[in-house]
Design a protein around this motif. Structure first.
Motif, PDB file in Angstrom:
ATOM      1  N   GLY A   1       0.787  -1.218   0.000  1.00 31.44           N
ATOM      2  CA  GLY A   1       0.000   0.000   0.000  1.00 31.44           C
ATOM      3  C   GLY A   1       0.820   1.270   0.000  1.00 31.44           C
ATOM      4  N   SER A   2       2.138   1.193  -0.021  1.00 33.30           N
ATOM      5  CA  SER A   2       2.958   2.389  -0.028  1.00 33.30           C
ATOM      6  C   SER A   2       3.642   2.514  -1.369  1.00 33.30           C
ATOM      7  CB  SER A   2       4.010   2.294   1.077  1.00 33.30           C
ATOM      8  OG  SER A   2       4.844   3.420   1.029  1.00 33.30           O
TER       9      SER A   2
ATOM     10  N   SER B   1       3.836   8.341   2.204  1.00 39.83           N
ATOM     11  CA  SER B   1       2.524   8.141   2.825  1.00 39.83           C
ATOM     12  C   SER B   1       2.691   7.921   4.314  1.00 39.83           C
ATOM     13  CB  SER B   1       1.807   6.961   2.171  1.00 39.83           C
ATOM     14  OG  SER B   1       2.542   5.778   2.369  1.00 39.83           O
ATOM     15  N   PRO B   2       1.700   8.352   5.097  1.00 43.19           N
ATOM     16  CA  PRO B   2       1.848   8.299   6.555  1.00 43.19           C
ATOM     17  C   PRO B   2       2.006   6.873   7.072  1.00 43.19           C
ATOM     18  CG  PRO B   2      -0.215   9.375   5.930  1.00 43.19           C
ATOM     19  CD  PRO B   2       0.438   8.901   4.689  1.00 43.19           C
ATOM     20  N   ALA B   3       3.002   6.707   7.867  1.00 41.97           N
ATOM     21  CA  ALA B   3       3.205   5.441   8.583  1.00 41.97           C
ATOM     22  C   ALA B   3       3.225   5.804  10.054  1.00 41.97           C
ATOM     23  CB  ALA B   3       4.509   4.798   8.157  1.00 41.97           C
ATOM     24  N   GLN B   4       2.782   4.888  10.904  1.00 48.18           N
ATOM     25  CA  GLN B   4       2.728   5.206  12.317  1.00 48.18           C
ATOM     26  C   GLN B   4       2.939   3.984  13.186  1.00 48.18           C
ATOM     27  OE1 GLN B   4      -1.778   5.506  13.519  1.00 48.18           O
ATOM     28  NE2 GLN B   4      -1.391   6.915  11.865  1.00 48.18           N
TER      29      GLN B   4
ATOM     30  N   ALA C   1      -1.317   6.879  18.706  1.00 50.27           N
ATOM     31  CA  ALA C   1      -0.510   6.653  17.508  1.00 50.27           C
ATOM     32  C   ALA C   1       0.539   7.754  17.342  1.00 50.27           C
ATOM     33  CB  ALA C   1      -1.396   6.594  16.277  1.00 50.27           C
TER      34      ALA C   1
ATOM     35  N   ASP D   1       2.977   9.387  14.436  1.00 51.91           N
ATOM     36  CA  ASP D   1       3.336   9.457  13.019  1.00 51.91           C
ATOM     37  C   ASP D   1       4.848   9.389  12.901  1.00 51.91           C
ATOM     38  OD1 ASP D   1       0.766   9.589  11.967  1.00 51.91           O
ATOM     39  OD2 ASP D   1       0.684  11.775  12.183  1.00 51.91           O
TER      40      ASP D   1
ATOM     41  N   GLN E   1       3.394  -3.981   7.512  1.00 50.80           N
ATOM     42  CA  GLN E   1       2.088  -3.792   8.134  1.00 50.80           C
ATOM     43  C   GLN E   1       1.856  -4.848   9.216  1.00 50.80           C
ATOM     44  OE1 GLN E   1      -0.165  -1.386   7.571  1.00 50.80           O
ATOM     45  NE2 GLN E   1      -1.702  -2.230   8.925  1.00 50.80           N
TER      46      GLN E   1
ATOM     47  N   GLU F   1       1.816   0.455  11.512  1.00 45.06           N
ATOM     48  CA  GLU F   1       0.728   0.554  10.540  1.00 45.06           C
ATOM     49  C   GLU F   1       1.149   1.502   9.431  1.00 45.06           C
ATOM     50  OE1 GLU F   1      -2.967   1.683  12.314  1.00 45.06           O
ATOM     51  OE2 GLU F   1      -3.083  -0.156  13.511  1.00 45.06           O
ATOM     52  N   ASP F   2       0.855   1.097   8.210  1.00 37.99           N
ATOM     53  CA  ASP F   2       1.122   1.925   7.036  1.00 37.99           C
ATOM     54  C   ASP F   2      -0.242   2.182   6.391  1.00 37.99           C
ATOM     55  OD1 ASP F   2       2.551   3.317   5.098  1.00 37.99           O
ATOM     56  OD2 ASP F   2       2.579   1.560   3.800  1.00 37.99           O
ATOM     57  N   ARG F   3      -0.709   3.427   6.513  1.00 39.11           N
ATOM     58  CA  ARG F   3      -2.045   3.745   5.977  1.00 39.11           C
ATOM     59  C   ARG F   3      -2.016   3.940   4.496  1.00 39.11           C
ATOM     60  NH1 ARG F   3      -3.676   8.726   9.375  1.00 39.11           N
ATOM     61  NH2 ARG F   3      -1.525   8.925   9.861  1.00 39.11           N
TER      62      ARG F   3
END
Length: 163
Positions: free
Chosen positions: A60-61, A66-69, A83, A85, A147, A161-163
């Motif tokens: 998904g990246s 892209s935001p990962a947290q 969470a 970031d 992920q 988590e990788d959104r």
């Protein structure tokens, strides 16, 4: 009488045994000296996505930042579900300079670092005393995060988590 061949074998075996013990001692000392360097891991060049075993793009990246947290599962002084970031990277530890501040007595002041290297977020231990665990395995060098990976430092546990 003892044959000369058996005497030579006995002394040869002792010499090989002492050389082996010397080799083990030297390697153990080298490993112990290497652990106290703190940021020695950070001195090397960044790892590219295709250069090391196990590094691959995150699901998904697209490498667009892209935001990962990191999501807190359990950690002293933190609420579960909180969470952080990661952005381009963060340092985890007890010290004032850490972006992810841990109130864990088993955490070092600069314990671990998260880095974005292209589309990959990499975690590395910064020479901490108690080590950093990724999916319950002690980190032995920089490792990519995927992920759902679990990061544990002392009694603090996070999920990537990788959104």
């Amino acid at each position: 009488m003892i044959e000369p061949a058996s005497v030579l074998l006995k002394y040869g075996f002792l010499i090989v045994l002492y050389l082996f013990l010397l080799w083990v001692s030297r390697n153990a000392l080298r490993d112990l000296r290497g652990r106290g360097r703190g940021d020695a891991v950070a001195a090397g060049p960044p790892i590219a996505a295709g250069e090391a075993t196990g590094l691959h793009s995150l699901a998904g990246s697209q490498g667009d930042g892209s935001p990962a947290q990191l999501v807190v599962e359990r950690a002293p002084g933190h609420q579960a579900g909180m969470a952080y970031d990661i952005g381009d990277g963060a340092v985890m530890g007890r010290g004032e300079g850490a972006e992810i501040r841990l109130e864990d007595p088993f955490a070092s002041s600069r314990h671990a670092r998260l880095l974005r290297q292209g589309p990959v977020i990499v975690i590395e231990d910064l020479g901490s005393t108690n080590g950093t665990y990724l999916n319950e395995e002690l980190l032995q060098g920089p490792q990519p995060l995927h992920q759902g990976d679990r990061v544990r430092i002392g009694d603090s546990e996070f999920t990537f988590e990788d959104r």
